[in-house]
Design a protein around this motif. Sequence first.
Motif, mmCIF file in Angstrom:
data_model
loop_
_atom_site.group_PDB
_atom_site.id
_atom_site.type_symbol
_atom_site.label_atom_id
_atom_site.label_comp_id
_atom_site.label_asym_id
_atom_site.label_seq_id
_atom_site.Cartn_x
_atom_site.Cartn_y
_atom_site.Cartn_z
ATOM 1 N N LEU A 88 3.685 5.786 -5.803
ATOM 2 C CA LEU A 88 3.653 5.690 -7.388
ATOM 3 C C LEU A 88 2.274 6.624 -7.500
ATOM 4 O O LEU A 88 2.456 7.254 -8.664
ATOM 5 C CB LEU A 88 3.437 4.293 -7.674
ATOM 6 C CG LEU A 88 4.627 3.339 -7.506
ATOM 7 C CD1 LEU A 88 4.175 1.917 -7.909
ATOM 8 C CD2 LEU A 88 5.695 3.728 -8.471
ATOM 9 N N ALA A 89 1.381 6.569 -6.817
ATOM 10 C CA ALA A 89 0.374 7.253 -7.431
ATOM 11 C C ALA A 89 0.076 8.662 -7.246
ATOM 12 O O ALA A 89 -0.116 9.589 -7.916
ATOM 13 C CB ALA A 89 -1.167 6.764 -6.499
ATOM 14 N N LEU A 94 0.867 -1.162 -0.067
ATOM 15 C CA LEU A 94 0.171 0.023 0.069
ATOM 16 C C LEU A 94 0.825 1.324 0.029
ATOM 17 O O LEU A 94 0.371 2.262 -0.731
ATOM 18 C CB LEU A 94 -1.045 -0.131 1.258
ATOM 19 C CG LEU A 94 -2.112 -1.096 1.186
ATOM 20 C CD1 LEU A 94 -2.796 -1.078 2.514
ATOM 21 C CD2 LEU A 94 -2.859 -0.955 -0.056
ATOM 22 N N ALA A 95 1.910 1.092 0.805
ATOM 23 C CA ALA A 95 2.921 2.292 0.688
ATOM 24 C C ALA A 95 3.486 2.769 -0.483
ATOM 25 O O ALA A 95 3.534 3.683 -1.066
ATOM 26 C CB ALA A 95 3.824 2.111 1.824
ATOM 27 N N GLU A 154 -6.471 11.136 9.073
ATOM 28 C CA GLU A 154 -5.687 10.655 10.268
ATOM 29 C C GLU A 154 -6.051 9.322 10.726
ATOM 30 O O GLU A 154 -5.465 8.533 11.314
ATOM 31 C CB GLU A 154 -6.145 11.661 11.527
ATOM 32 C CG GLU A 154 -5.674 12.990 11.392
ATOM 33 C CD GLU A 154 -4.213 13.132 11.717
ATOM 34 O OE1 GLU A 154 -3.580 12.189 12.336
ATOM 35 O OE2 GLU A 154 -3.389 14.177 11.057
ATOM 36 N N GLU A 155 -7.304 8.679 10.601
ATOM 37 C CA GLU A 155 -7.663 7.421 10.626
ATOM 38 C C GLU A 155 -7.074 6.319 9.990
ATOM 39 O O GLU A 155 -6.965 5.229 10.357
ATOM 40 C CB GLU A 155 -9.183 7.330 10.841
ATOM 41 C CG GLU A 155 -9.900 7.496 9.548
ATOM 42 C CD GLU A 155 -10.166 8.909 9.131
ATOM 43 O OE1 GLU A 155 -10.557 9.013 8.186
ATOM 44 O OE2 GLU A 155 -9.989 9.621 9.837
ATOM 45 N N LEU A 156 -7.052 6.626 8.676
ATOM 46 C CA LEU A 156 -6.245 5.329 7.661
ATOM 47 C C LEU A 156 -4.894 5.435 7.457
ATOM 48 O O LEU A 156 -4.193 4.627 7.334
ATOM 49 C CB LEU A 156 -7.065 5.544 6.450
ATOM 50 C CG LEU A 156 -8.573 4.992 6.285
ATOM 51 C CD1 LEU A 156 -9.034 5.519 4.829
ATOM 52 C CD2 LEU A 156 -8.669 3.640 6.675
ATOM 53 N N TRP A 157 -4.125 6.695 7.580
ATOM 54 C CA TRP A 157 -2.954 6.805 7.397
ATOM 55 C C TRP A 157 -2.027 5.918 8.054
ATOM 56 O O TRP A 157 -1.152 5.404 7.742
ATOM 57 C CB TRP A 157 -2.387 8.106 7.602
ATOM 58 C CG TRP A 157 -0.802 8.391 7.356
ATOM 59 C CD1 TRP A 157 0.162 8.750 8.156
ATOM 60 C CD2 TRP A 157 0.037 8.007 6.111
ATOM 61 N NE1 TRP A 157 1.298 8.793 7.784
ATOM 62 C CE2 TRP A 157 1.377 8.318 6.651
ATOM 63 C CE3 TRP A 157 -0.117 7.385 5.141
ATOM 64 C CZ2 TRP A 157 2.254 7.880 5.709
ATOM 65 C CZ3 TRP A 157 0.743 7.138 4.055
ATOM 66 C CH2 TRP A 157 1.901 7.293 4.597
ATOM 67 N N PRO A 158 -2.342 5.583 9.419
ATOM 68 C CA PRO A 158 -1.417 4.523 10.415
ATOM 69 C C PRO A 158 -1.468 3.241 9.785
ATOM 70 O O PRO A 158 -0.426 2.567 9.862
ATOM 71 C CB PRO A 158 -2.192 4.696 11.774
ATOM 72 C CG PRO A 158 -2.779 6.011 11.599
ATOM 73 C CD PRO A 158 -3.223 6.344 10.288
ATOM 74 N N TRP A 159 -2.320 2.923 8.834
ATOM 75 C CA TRP A 159 -2.427 1.434 8.433
ATOM 76 C C TRP A 159 -1.762 1.482 7.200
ATOM 77 O O TRP A 159 -1.298 0.417 6.406
ATOM 78 C CB TRP A 159 -3.720 1.172 8.174
ATOM 79 C CG TRP A 159 -4.462 0.766 9.542
ATOM 80 C CD1 TRP A 159 -5.592 1.782 9.983
ATOM 81 C CD2 TRP A 159 -4.335 -0.010 10.410
ATOM 82 N NE1 TRP A 159 -5.784 1.190 11.312
ATOM 83 C CE2 TRP A 159 -5.285 0.219 11.572
ATOM 84 C CE3 TRP A 159 -3.083 -0.965 10.517
ATOM 85 C CZ2 TRP A 159 -5.213 -0.712 12.638
ATOM 86 C CZ3 TRP A 159 -3.312 -1.725 11.665
ATOM 87 C CH2 TRP A 159 -4.068 -1.501 12.769
ATOM 88 N N VAL A 160 -1.310 2.550 6.440
ATOM 89 C CA VAL A 160 -0.547 2.784 5.168
ATOM 90 C C VAL A 160 1.058 3.152 5.472
ATOM 91 O O VAL A 160 1.773 2.683 4.833
ATOM 92 C CB VAL A 160 -1.298 3.811 4.085
ATOM 93 C CG1 VAL A 160 -0.550 3.699 2.864
ATOM 94 C CG2 VAL A 160 -2.597 3.273 4.015
ATOM 95 N N ASP A 161 1.080 3.952 6.509
ATOM 96 C CA ASP A 161 2.481 4.518 6.836
ATOM 97 C C ASP A 161 3.437 3.355 7.055
ATOM 98 O O ASP A 161 3.344 2.558 7.851
ATOM 99 C CB ASP A 161 2.126 5.049 8.303
ATOM 100 C CG ASP A 161 3.533 5.965 8.845
ATOM 101 O OD1 ASP A 161 4.589 6.212 7.822
ATOM 102 O OD2 ASP A 161 3.588 6.646 9.575
ATOM 103 N N PRO A 162 4.696 3.381 6.083
ATOM 104 C CA PRO A 162 5.442 2.477 6.238
ATOM 105 C C PRO A 162 6.441 2.503 7.277
ATOM 106 O O PRO A 162 6.894 1.474 7.781
ATOM 107 C CB PRO A 162 6.435 2.790 5.051
ATOM 108 C CG PRO A 162 6.155 4.425 4.548
ATOM 109 C CD PRO A 162 4.815 4.603 5.054
ATOM 110 N N ASP A 163 6.363 3.509 8.123
ATOM 111 C CA ASP A 163 7.163 3.639 9.592
ATOM 112 C C ASP A 163 6.333 2.940 10.774
ATOM 113 O O ASP A 163 6.699 3.130 11.888
ATOM 114 C CB ASP A 163 7.689 5.009 9.699
ATOM 115 C CG ASP A 163 8.651 5.511 8.776
ATOM 116 O OD1 ASP A 163 9.263 4.613 8.306
ATOM 117 O OD2 ASP A 163 8.691 6.684 8.350
#
Length: 162
Positions: free
Chosen positions: A102-103, A96-97, A125-134
């Motif tokens: 790429l997008a 996802l990251a 703020e609620e979805l980014w933690p699930w995509v954040d590579p860190d």
Amino acid sequence: MKKLATVAIVVVLGAQLMALSHPDRHVVLWTGAGVAVVVLLVVRWYLMRDAVAAVDDSRARDPAESLRRWRAKTEILIARADSTRSDWDKYLRPMLARQFELATGQRKAKDPNVFHATAIALFGEELWPWVDPDNVVRGGAEQQPGPGRAVLNDVLQRLERI
């Protein structure tokens, strides 16, 4: 390929040495040119043979096979989304990251602040933690449940809108 190049060079040099032993020196040029042409044709044939063998048209043009592969990959992604946090971090988060980078064209290494701001604007703020590579959890929290199918669906829908 290295062996083929080595053999080709040895053959051309050998032909040149044999031609040098001939009393007529004009033969050297014609022999060297002839052997070089033959070697180039053999190399071309060798490369074309490998290229044809690498492409399997029977599976590449079969729409049913493509659909089966796509469906299998999708089922695996859904199973990993419904699995543990560790599976999400290991398999889905990097994918996802990478798709996000790429997008949007934003690279984290290029400018982390712009990368983070773009991510918050897109995912919130609620979805980014699930995509954040860190945001990979290390330690004892790996057996926590993953976010599930709904979060994966929301993330993918937002990526599609870009």
